[in-house]
Motif scaffolding. Structure first.
Motif, mmCIF file in Angstrom:
data_model
loop_
_atom_site.group_PDB
_atom_site.id
_atom_site.type_symbol
_atom_site.label_atom_id
_atom_site.label_comp_id
_atom_site.label_asym_id
_atom_site.label_seq_id
_atom_site.Cartn_x
_atom_site.Cartn_y
_atom_site.Cartn_z
ATOM 1 N N LYS A 271 8.794 -24.119 48.609
ATOM 2 C CA LYS A 271 9.243 -23.287 47.292
ATOM 3 C C LYS A 271 10.678 -23.874 46.843
ATOM 4 C CE LYS A 271 6.927 -18.869 48.695
ATOM 5 N NZ LYS A 271 7.266 -17.578 48.962
ATOM 6 N N LYS A 272 11.051 -23.723 45.856
ATOM 7 C CA LYS A 272 12.280 -24.188 45.063
ATOM 8 C C LYS A 272 13.587 -23.230 45.487
ATOM 9 C CE LYS A 272 11.088 -27.196 41.369
ATOM 10 N NZ LYS A 272 11.284 -27.587 39.934
ATOM 11 N N HIS A 273 14.247 -23.592 45.891
ATOM 12 C CA HIS A 273 15.797 -22.563 46.082
ATOM 13 C C HIS A 273 16.938 -23.438 45.251
ATOM 14 C CE1 HIS A 273 13.539 -20.818 49.579
ATOM 15 N NE2 HIS A 273 12.840 -21.911 49.702
ATOM 16 N N TYR A 274 17.550 -22.459 44.717
ATOM 17 C CA TYR A 274 18.476 -22.524 43.854
ATOM 18 C C TYR A 274 20.113 -22.551 44.032
ATOM 19 C CZ TYR A 274 14.842 -22.989 40.685
ATOM 20 O OH TYR A 274 13.773 -23.328 39.952
ATOM 21 N N VAL A 275 20.680 -23.561 43.777
ATOM 22 C CA VAL A 275 22.217 -23.246 43.728
ATOM 23 C C VAL A 275 22.963 -22.728 42.674
ATOM 24 C CG1 VAL A 275 24.345 -24.620 43.951
ATOM 25 C CG2 VAL A 275 22.452 -25.133 45.513
ATOM 26 N N ASN A 276 23.408 -21.605 42.566
ATOM 27 C CA ASN A 276 23.776 -20.891 41.366
ATOM 28 C C ASN A 276 25.510 -20.856 41.498
ATOM 29 O OD1 ASN A 276 21.375 -20.033 40.259
ATOM 30 N ND2 ASN A 276 21.200 -18.990 42.188
ATOM 31 N N GLU A 277 26.155 -21.411 40.315
ATOM 32 C CA GLU A 277 27.651 -21.086 39.995
ATOM 33 C C GLU A 277 27.756 -20.820 38.467
ATOM 34 O OE1 GLU A 277 30.216 -20.873 42.174
ATOM 35 O OE2 GLU A 277 29.284 -21.503 44.104
ATOM 36 N N GLY A 278 27.926 -19.807 38.402
ATOM 37 C CA GLY A 278 28.100 -19.315 36.908
ATOM 38 C C GLY A 278 26.917 -19.722 36.252
ATOM 39 N N GLN A 279 27.110 -20.550 35.006
ATOM 40 C CA GLN A 279 25.989 -21.075 34.252
ATOM 41 C C GLN A 279 25.224 -21.955 34.945
ATOM 42 O OE1 GLN A 279 28.353 -22.184 30.628
ATOM 43 N NE2 GLN A 279 27.586 -20.246 29.705
ATOM 44 N N PHE A 280 25.611 -22.527 35.962
ATOM 45 C CA PHE A 280 24.982 -23.730 36.601
ATOM 46 C C PHE A 280 23.924 -23.208 37.400
ATOM 47 C CE2 PHE A 280 24.458 -26.514 39.999
ATOM 48 C CZ PHE A 280 24.183 -27.786 39.689
ATOM 49 N N HIS A 281 22.846 -23.723 37.306
ATOM 50 C CA HIS A 281 21.554 -23.392 38.014
ATOM 51 C C HIS A 281 20.553 -24.372 38.385
ATOM 52 C CE1 HIS A 281 18.331 -20.811 39.076
ATOM 53 N NE2 HIS A 281 17.454 -21.156 38.196
ATOM 54 N N LEU A 282 20.469 -24.951 39.362
ATOM 55 C CA LEU A 282 19.906 -26.040 39.791
ATOM 56 C C LEU A 282 19.090 -25.884 41.205
ATOM 57 C CD1 LEU A 282 21.224 -29.858 38.828
ATOM 58 C CD2 LEU A 282 19.278 -28.334 37.656
ATOM 59 N N PRO A 283 17.935 -26.843 41.476
ATOM 60 C CA PRO A 283 17.094 -26.594 42.549
ATOM 61 C C PRO A 283 17.692 -27.529 43.794
ATOM 62 C CG PRO A 283 15.770 -27.597 41.232
ATOM 63 C CD PRO A 283 17.026 -27.272 40.342
ATOM 64 N N TRP A 284 17.541 -27.348 44.968
ATOM 65 C CA TRP A 284 17.816 -28.204 45.929
ATOM 66 C C TRP A 284 16.762 -29.093 45.960
ATOM 67 C CZ3 TRP A 284 22.128 -28.967 48.764
ATOM 68 C CH2 TRP A 284 22.784 -27.654 49.057
ATOM 69 N N ASP A 285 16.994 -30.312 46.393
ATOM 70 C CA ASP A 285 15.945 -31.595 46.615
ATOM 71 C C ASP A 285 14.950 -30.710 47.544
ATOM 72 O OD1 ASP A 285 18.229 -31.730 48.554
ATOM 73 O OD2 ASP A 285 16.641 -32.961 49.266
ATOM 74 N N GLN A 286 13.502 -31.350 46.942
ATOM 75 C CA GLN A 286 12.515 -31.187 47.894
ATOM 76 C C GLN A 286 12.271 -32.285 48.891
ATOM 77 O OE1 GLN A 286 10.397 -28.112 47.194
ATOM 78 N NE2 GLN A 286 12.503 -27.832 46.311
ATOM 79 N N TYR A 287 11.592 -31.933 49.988
ATOM 80 C CA TYR A 287 11.488 -32.908 50.829
ATOM 81 C C TYR A 287 10.692 -34.255 50.320
ATOM 82 C CZ TYR A 287 9.957 -35.400 55.197
ATOM 83 O OH TYR A 287 10.030 -36.403 56.476
ATOM 84 N N ASN A 288 11.212 -35.432 50.269
ATOM 85 C CA ASN A 288 10.830 -36.705 49.920
ATOM 86 C C ASN A 288 9.555 -37.242 50.647
ATOM 87 O OD1 ASN A 288 10.649 -38.749 48.176
ATOM 88 N ND2 ASN A 288 12.508 -39.808 48.806
ATOM 89 N N TYR A 289 8.358 -37.189 50.317
ATOM 90 C CA TYR A 289 7.428 -37.768 50.863
ATOM 91 C C TYR A 289 6.948 -39.218 50.304
ATOM 92 C CZ TYR A 289 6.139 -33.381 52.788
ATOM 93 O OH TYR A 289 5.836 -31.975 53.260
ATOM 94 N N SER A 290 7.689 -39.587 49.337
ATOM 95 C CA SER A 290 7.684 -41.009 48.611
ATOM 96 C C SER A 290 8.292 -41.779 49.498
ATOM 97 C CB SER A 290 8.377 -40.908 47.174
ATOM 98 O OG SER A 290 8.410 -42.092 46.636
ATOM 99 N N LYS A 291 8.042 -43.143 49.131
ATOM 100 C CA LYS A 291 8.756 -44.430 49.886
ATOM 101 C C LYS A 291 10.021 -44.563 49.044
ATOM 102 C CE LYS A 291 4.835 -46.697 52.063
ATOM 103 N NZ LYS A 291 3.932 -47.774 52.279
ATOM 104 N N VAL A 292 10.286 -44.324 47.979
ATOM 105 C CA VAL A 292 11.314 -44.387 47.112
ATOM 106 C C VAL A 292 12.399 -43.409 47.713
ATOM 107 C CG1 VAL A 292 12.255 -44.423 44.605
ATOM 108 C CG2 VAL A 292 10.132 -45.194 45.176
ATOM 109 N N THR A 293 13.655 -43.747 47.851
ATOM 110 C CA THR A 293 14.707 -42.970 48.139
ATOM 111 C C THR A 293 15.248 -41.965 47.287
ATOM 112 O OG1 THR A 293 16.566 -44.373 47.530
ATOM 113 C CG2 THR A 293 15.628 -44.777 49.753
ATOM 114 N N TRP A 294 15.566 -40.822 47.479
ATOM 115 C CA TRP A 294 15.813 -39.636 46.606
ATOM 116 C C TRP A 294 16.697 -40.058 45.371
ATOM 117 C CZ3 TRP A 294 20.497 -37.077 45.301
ATOM 118 C CH2 TRP A 294 20.362 -36.051 44.605
#
Length: 397
Positions: A271-294
Motif C-alpha cells: 500500500k502507499k504510505h504518505y509523508v505529510n508536511e502542511g500542504q505537501f503530500h507525497l507517497p514513499w517510494d514503492q519496492y522497485n522490482y524493475s532493473k532500472v534504478t529508482w
C-alpha cells in the motif's frame, strides 16, 4: 547506467595514486601465505566506488591469464543493479561475479570454493551479526568473506552505517582484521567529487550531523535561505514550495528527486504510505522490482525516496525533508530516536558489543541525514519539520 561508477571514467590524481597502491597490494599478496586486506576510507562522494569498479575491471582483464577467481560484492540491491548493468558493457566482466555478500558466502560454502580477490563496495552495509531473515547464519559478513578469500579490498565509511544489525565502527573492523593477523594497508580519499560545492557547504552539512551545530551564515531570499555559492544550497520553510522548485530543476537537468528521513510511517505491505508536511503530500517510494534504478525512473519525481533508495547514488538536485526526530533546543540540534519511525534500523543486536545503545541510535539517524544531504551534484534543498530550526537560521528566533 550510473556514470559515476562506470569503469572507464578517468580518475583524479588522488584517485589514481590510490588505485595504483591497491593494484600493487594485490600483486604483492595474491600468492602469499597470509590473508591480505586493503581498506579504502572516504566520505560520501569522494569517489571510492569508481576506484573499485576500475580496479575490478583491471583484475578481471587478467583473470584468464592468472587463473584467478574474483568477485565484486555490494549489500545494496539498487547499486547491484547498476554494477550488473555496467558489466554488460565490457566483455571482460561477468554479471554473475557481482553479488550480494550473503549470496557469495552461502554459494562458496555450498560449493566449497574460495575466491582470490574480493572487492566489497559499501562495506559499512555488511551485516555485523547473524540475520536469519537475510539467510546469514554466521557471526559477521566481513569475517566470513575474509575466510573465503585470499585478498579483500573494501570500502568503509563509518559515517554511512545505517542499522544496528550492520553496525560497524573502526574498532570493530580493526578487531576482525587483527583476528586473521592479515597483511593490512589503508588509504583515505579526502576530496569531495560528487557535490560541485565549495568547502563551506560541505562543512555546513558536517557541522549539522557531526557537531549538532547550525551555521547561521545564510542569506534570505523570497522563499528560502541560501548560501553565497555557485552550488545551489537552499533551506525552505515550506515543503511544498521546495518540492515545486525541485520539479522545475528536474525538468531542466533531470535526475532530481525528493527524499526524507525515516521519520514518517512506511510499511512494505503493497500500500502507499504518505509523508505529510502542511500542504505537501507525497507517497514513499514503492519496492522497485524493475532493473532500472529508482532515480532513473521518470515517474519517481512524484515519490519520496529513502536512505535505502539513494545511498551510493548521484542526483543532480536533491531535496531533503528532515523529520520530527530532529529539533532545536538552546540553539543546538537535538536527536530523539524514539521519534524515528524506522525502528527496524534499531532492531536489537544479539551481540553485546555496544556500550551506549542510545548514542549508536542517534549516530544512525545523523549518518542517514549526512548521506541524504550529499546526494546532489548541482544542488541541495532542505526542509526541517521543526520550524524553530528555520527561524533560528533566519535570525528570527
Amino acid at each position: 547506467m550510473l556514470e559515476s561508477v562506470f569503469p572507464d571514467k578517468e580518475l583524479t590524481k588522488e584517485q589514481q595514486k590510490v588505485f595504483e597502491r591497491i593494484e600493487t597490494f594485490i600483486k604483492d599478496n595474491l600468492n602469499g601465505s597470509k590473508k591480505a586486506i586493503f581498506q579504502l576510507n572516504g566520505d560520501a562522494g569522494t569517489g571510492k566506488s569508481i576506484i573499485l569498479t576500475k580496479l575490478f575491471l583491471a583484475i578481471e582483464k587478467r583473470a584468464k591469464e592468472n587463473k584467478t577467481n574474483n568477485y565484486f560484492l555490494v549489500n545494496h540491491p539498487e547499486l547491484l543493479k547498476v554494477y550488473q548493468e555496467n558489466a554488460g558493457e565490457f566483455s571482460e566482466l561477468r554479471k554473475n561475479r557481482f553479488l550480494r555478500p550473503t549470496t557469495f558466502i552461502n554459494q562458496s560454502h555450498k560449493k566449497q570454493t574460495k575466491a582470490d580477490v574480493v572487492v566489497i563496495d559499501e562495506a559499512h552495509l555488511l551485516l555485523s551479526e547473524s540475520d536469519n531473515y537475510n539467510n546469514f547464519t554466521q557471526k559477521n559478513q566481513l569475517e566470513e568473506i575474509i575466510k573465503l578469500s585470499k585478498v579483500v579490498i573494501l570500502v568503509f565509511d563509518e559515517h554511512q552505517v545505517l542499522k544496528l544489525k550492520s553496525y560497524w565502527s573502526k574498532n570493530l573492523v580493526d578487531q576482525v582484521i587483527k583476528k586473521f593477523q592479515a597483511k593490512f594497508e589503508e588509504a583515505t580519499l579526502m576530496t569531495q567529487m560528487r557535490m560541485q560545492a565549495p568547502r563551506k557547504v560541505v562543512r555546513w552539512i558536517d557541522d549539522l550531523t557531526d557537531k549538532l551545530q547550525l551555521d547561521q551564515d545564510l542569506v534570505s531570499k523570497k522563499d528560502y535561505l541560501t548560501m553565497s555559492s555557485n552550488y545551489d544550497f537552499r533551506v525552505y520553510s515550506n515543503a511544498e514550495k521546495m518540492y515545486q522548485a525541485l520539479k522545475k530543476k528536474n525538468s531542466e537537468v533531470g535526475e532530481s528527486r525528493i527524499v526524507a528521513t525515516a521519520d514518517y510511517p512506511s510499511t512494505l505491505d503493497g500500500k502507499k504510505h504518505y509523508v505529510n508536511e502542511g500542504q505537501f503530500h507525497l507517497p514513499w517510494d514503492q519496492y522497485n522490482y524493475s532493473k532500472v534504478t529508482w532515480a532513473q525512473k521518470p515517474e519517481t519525481i512524484d515519490e519520496i525516496g529513502s536512505i535505502y533508495t539513494v545511498q551510493g547514488f548521484d542526483l543532480q538536485y536533491v531535496a531533503v525533508i528532515i523529520g520530527p526526530s530532529v529539533s532545536l533546543s538552546k540553539d543546538s540540534i537535538v536527536v530523539d530516536p524514539d521519534k524515528y519511525e524506522d525502528q527496524e534500523a534499531f532492531k536489537k543486536r544479539h551481540e553485546d558489543d555496544l556500550s551506549d545503545l542510545h548514542t549508536a541510535k542517534k549516530s544512525i539517524i545523523l549518518n542517514s541525514i549526512n548521506v541524504l544531504l550529499k546526494r546532489g551534484v548541482q544542488g541541495c534543498f532542505i526542509y526541517f519539520h521543526d520550524r524553530d530550526i528555520y527561524d533560528f537560521l533566519n535570525n528570527q528566533r
